[in-house]
Design an enzyme around this catalytic site. Structure first.
Site, short mmCIF file in Angstrom:
data_model
loop_
_atom_site.label_atom_id
_atom_site.label_comp_id
_atom_site.label_asym_id
_atom_site.label_seq_id
_atom_site.Cartn_x
_atom_site.Cartn_y
_atom_site.Cartn_z
N THR A 1 47.45 42.04 57.78
CA THR A 1 48.57 41.42 57.07
C THR A 1 49.93 41.68 57.73
OG1 THR A 1 49.71 41.39 54.92
CG2 THR A 1 48.74 43.48 55.56
N GLY A 2 50.88 40.82 57.39
CA GLY A 2 52.26 41.04 57.82
C GLY A 2 52.95 42.08 56.95
N ASP B 1 43.54 37.92 55.96
CA ASP B 1 44.99 37.87 55.70
C ASP B 1 45.17 37.99 54.18
OD1 ASP B 1 47.82 37.04 55.93
OD2 ASP B 1 47.10 35.13 55.14
N LEU B 2 46.35 38.43 53.75
CA LEU B 2 46.58 38.55 52.30
C LEU B 2 47.29 37.34 51.71
CD1 LEU B 2 47.53 42.34 51.88
CD2 LEU B 2 45.40 41.21 51.23
N ASP B 3 48.61 37.20 51.96
CA ASP B 3 49.40 36.14 51.32
C ASP B 3 48.90 34.75 51.70
OD1 ASP B 3 51.89 37.47 49.94
OD2 ASP B 3 51.54 38.56 51.79
N ASP C 1 46.21 31.44 56.88
CA ASP C 1 46.84 30.21 56.40
C ASP C 1 48.15 29.88 57.10
OD1 ASP C 1 49.19 30.96 53.87
OD2 ASP C 1 48.18 32.44 55.10
N LYS D 1 48.38 39.75 65.30
CA LYS D 1 47.22 40.18 64.53
C LYS D 1 45.94 40.27 65.38
CE LYS D 1 48.54 38.62 59.88
NZ LYS D 1 48.10 37.82 58.73
N ASN E 1 51.48 33.27 61.54
CA ASN E 1 51.15 34.60 62.07
C ASN E 1 49.65 34.86 62.16
OD1 ASN E 1 50.91 34.72 59.26
ND2 ASN E 1 51.59 36.84 59.11
#
Length: 272
Positions: free
Chosen positions: A44-45, A10-12, A218, A195, A221
């Site tokens: 990622t979202g 995941d990114l953020d 984290d 995801k 999602n």
């Protein structure tokens, strides 16, 4: 011989630090993992426009998952297995009509190539990783096809309320996800998009068994993804819900290179 792992990131709030960047330490560790024969895939979202720079920074050649799973594609390449799942165009304008009632700053609709936003007042070229023109305004004339995803921004303390309201009204057609990180962005995607399904498609393509997938996340999602993979890792800064479904938790936060620190030990990268 190293058993090949698929590392789904995941990114953020996970790979990115508080400045929304991949630090030198994290970049080095992920590249070391790739050099050691593992795969890294971004899940990622965010739309591709706002995440492609990280794909390029890490020098990836794997499929990428955007919009929380609504788009699975091979960046900059034609790929026979590319999958894009849209939401109904009418629903966009239905939600836009409630902008004031829901206390939304902006309503945006987007697909792989472009985006539409209802007002340029909230447009930020850095945030959207693009310049906006009148053709980007969210109008019936400009948005002619079903978008892949919608993005709405509200205040941090109203995000849950807005999400609940949208699910109550449109829950038969869409799922509402949070981006995570410091921004109160809600992502609206087609019902059943998550995801985990994107990661499954990537793993099948790379011929990696489910038990050999490790994922980091984290936020809300990331839940199905961490639950689905062989080894799900929650960040130290993750929500309690995400920590409860994970197999393990990093000792450090996203702002302390928690993902890199964990991977170094998990994959014995220090030994290489």
């Amino acid at each position: 011989m190293t058993l090949k792992k698929l590392i789904a990131i995941d990114l953020d709030g996970t790979t990115l630090n508080a400045q929304s960047l991949i630090s030198g330490t994290t970049e080095k560790t992920l590249k070391k993992a790739i050099k050691n024969g593992h795969y890294v895939s971004i899940v990622t979202g965010r739309p591709y426009r706002m995440s492609g720079q990280f794909y390029r920074q890490l020098g990836l050649a794997t499929p990428m998952v955007n919009f929380n799973g609504a788009l699975v594609h091979m960046p900059e390449k034609q790929w026979a297995d590319e999958k894009e799942t849209g939401i109904q165009r009418d629903l966009v304008f239905d939600i836009l009509a409630q902008k004031k009632a829901l206390n939304l700053d902006f309503v945006a609709a987007e697909n792989k190539e472009t985006f539409f936003i209802d007002s340029l007042e909230y447009f930020d070229s850095t945030f959207f990783a693009s310049e906006a023109t009148p053709s980007n305004l969210l109008t019936a004339k400009n948005l002619i096809a079903d978008p892949t995803s919608m993005m709405v921004r509200t205040s941090q303390n109203q995000a849950k309320q807005v999400s609940d309201s949208l699910m109550k009204q449109y829950g038969d057609y869409v799922d509402v996800r949070t981006w995570g990180g410091p921004t109160p962005i809600l992502e609206i995607v087609s019902k059943g998009i998550q995801k985990a399904k994107g990661v499954e498609q990537v793993a099948n393509y790379l011929n990696v068994k489910r038990s050999d997938i490790i994922a980091f996340g984290d936020e809300h999602n990331d839940e199905e993804m961490l639950d689905y993979v062989g080894w799900g890792v929650a960040m130290k800064n993750a929500t309690e819900q995400i920590k409860s479904v994970a197999n393990d938790i990093t000792e450090k936060t996203n702002d302390e290179d928690g993902l890199a620190d964990y991977l170094e030990r998990y994959l014995d990268l220090n030994e290489q």
